[in-house]
Scaffold this active site. Sequence first.
Site, short mmCIF file in Angstrom:
data_model
loop_
_atom_site.label_atom_id
_atom_site.label_comp_id
_atom_site.label_asym_id
_atom_site.label_seq_id
_atom_site.Cartn_x
_atom_site.Cartn_y
_atom_site.Cartn_z
N TRP A 171 0.82 -1.21 0.00
CA TRP A 171 0.00 0.00 0.00
C TRP A 171 0.85 1.26 0.00
O TRP A 171 0.51 2.25 -0.66
CB TRP A 171 -0.97 -0.03 1.19
CG TRP A 171 -1.82 -1.26 1.13
CD1 TRP A 171 -1.78 -2.33 1.98
CD2 TRP A 171 -2.80 -1.58 0.13
NE1 TRP A 171 -2.68 -3.28 1.57
CE2 TRP A 171 -3.31 -2.86 0.45
CE3 TRP A 171 -3.28 -0.92 -1.00
CZ2 TRP A 171 -4.29 -3.49 -0.32
CZ3 TRP A 171 -4.25 -1.54 -1.77
CH2 TRP A 171 -4.75 -2.81 -1.44
N ASP B 263 -1.12 6.83 6.32
CA ASP B 263 -2.21 5.91 6.05
C ASP B 263 -2.33 5.01 7.28
O ASP B 263 -1.46 4.18 7.54
CB ASP B 263 -1.90 5.09 4.79
CG ASP B 263 -2.92 3.99 4.52
OD1 ASP B 263 -3.91 3.87 5.27
OD2 ASP B 263 -2.72 3.25 3.53
N LYS C 125 -11.61 -1.74 8.59
CA LYS C 125 -10.80 -2.65 9.39
C LYS C 125 -11.02 -2.46 10.88
O LYS C 125 -11.19 -3.43 11.61
CB LYS C 125 -9.31 -2.46 9.04
CG LYS C 125 -9.01 -2.74 7.56
CD LYS C 125 -7.57 -2.46 7.22
CE LYS C 125 -7.30 -2.60 5.73
NZ LYS C 125 -7.44 -3.98 5.25
#
Length: 360
Positions: free
Chosen positions: A103, A172, A196
Site C-alpha cells: 500500500w 495511512d 478494518k
Amino acid sequence: MPERIFNFSPGPAVLPQSVLEQAAKDIVNFNNKGMGLIEMSHRSKDFMAVLDEAEALIRELLAVPTNYKVLFLQGGASSQFFMVPMNLLGPGKKATYLNTGVWAGKAIKEAKAFGQVDVAYTGEPNRFKHVPTDDEYSVAADSEYLHLCSNNTIYGTRFPKFPDKGCMLISDMSSDIMSRPVDVSKFGIIYAGAQKNMGPAGVTIVIIREDLLDRCPATVPAMLKYKTHADKGSMYNTPPTFAIYCVGLVMRWLKEQGGLAAMERRNEEKAALVYQAIDATDFYRGHAEKECRSLMNISFNLPTAELEAKFIKEAAAVNLDGLKGHRDVGGCRASIYNAFPLEGVQKLVEFMAEFAKKNG
C-alpha cells in the site's frame, strides 16, 4: 442463524456484536421514525445528529486538536494516495515516502504524478519484514511532508513509534487507527479506510490540519479538494450515510471499552498470545521482525505450502475463518482488530498447538 464464526479477515473485518445488532434494527426503523436510516435524507436533523456524534467521538477518542478538520469521504484509502499529493504538491515541490509494503508502494506511484518523490527507505530487498528506525533514512529539508503507512496488513509490520524527523508526517492508518493512542498534532494528515477498525466499507476518515486546506492548487477539481469537503462539513455531496452511522456506533463501543489506552492493552494481550505460539516452535515462522510486529495483522508460514493449505482448511472447519495469507506473502494471516474477541485468539492458539503436534 448459525453460531458466529471467528472472523480473521483483514477487511472488511469483524465488528462488535452490539454494533451489528443495533445496526440491524436501525436499518429498518431508525429512532422509531417508521423508516430505516439508509432511507433518510442526509440533510435531515436525524442524520445530521448521527454525523455530529460520529465526529465528536472521533475527536474525543483521538484527542484531535481544535485546528484539525475531521472529514468523511469516499473512495477508500486508495483515493487518498492521489488526493494527498494532488492537494499538497505541484511543480517544484518534493515529498518523502517510506516504502514498507504494497500500500505504501501504491501511494508512491500515485504521488509521482504530482511532484518529486524521494523514496528514503524501501523494505523490498528483505520482503518487507522490517520498518525503518529514524537512523536508517534521511528527509530533505525542502520536503513538504514524510508519508508512511503505520501498519502493514499484508506483511504484519507496524511502526511501534512514529518518526521524529522534524518534518510534517502524513500517514495511512487504515489498519490500526483507533487501536492505540496517537499524538495527532505530529501529523498534517491522517487517513484511513473504515473497514478494518472503525466500521464497514464505504467511508474514509481524513483528519487534516486546517492550514493545509489552502495549499491546494486552483486546478484541482472541487470533489478532490479537501477544502471543499471541510467547508461543507463533509456534505458537499451525498455522504455514505450508513457507513458513517456505523462508525459512530463503533466509536461509542470504543468509549465504553475504556478508550484507546485500554484498547491498546487488550490488543497487546491478544497479539502476544499468537506470537508466543509462533515462537514456541520451529513449525511456525513469523514474517515480520520481532521489533516491528503488528498487533493487528499476524502473518506466518508453516514448513510447506501443502501444510499451510491444510491448516487453513482445518481451521475453517472449526469456525476459525479467514486465515489465508495474502498472495504476496503466502502462508497464513490472523487479523485481530479491536473488535476481535480474546476467546477467538485463545481458540486459534489451541488449534495451532494441536496442528503442530499432529503434523510437525
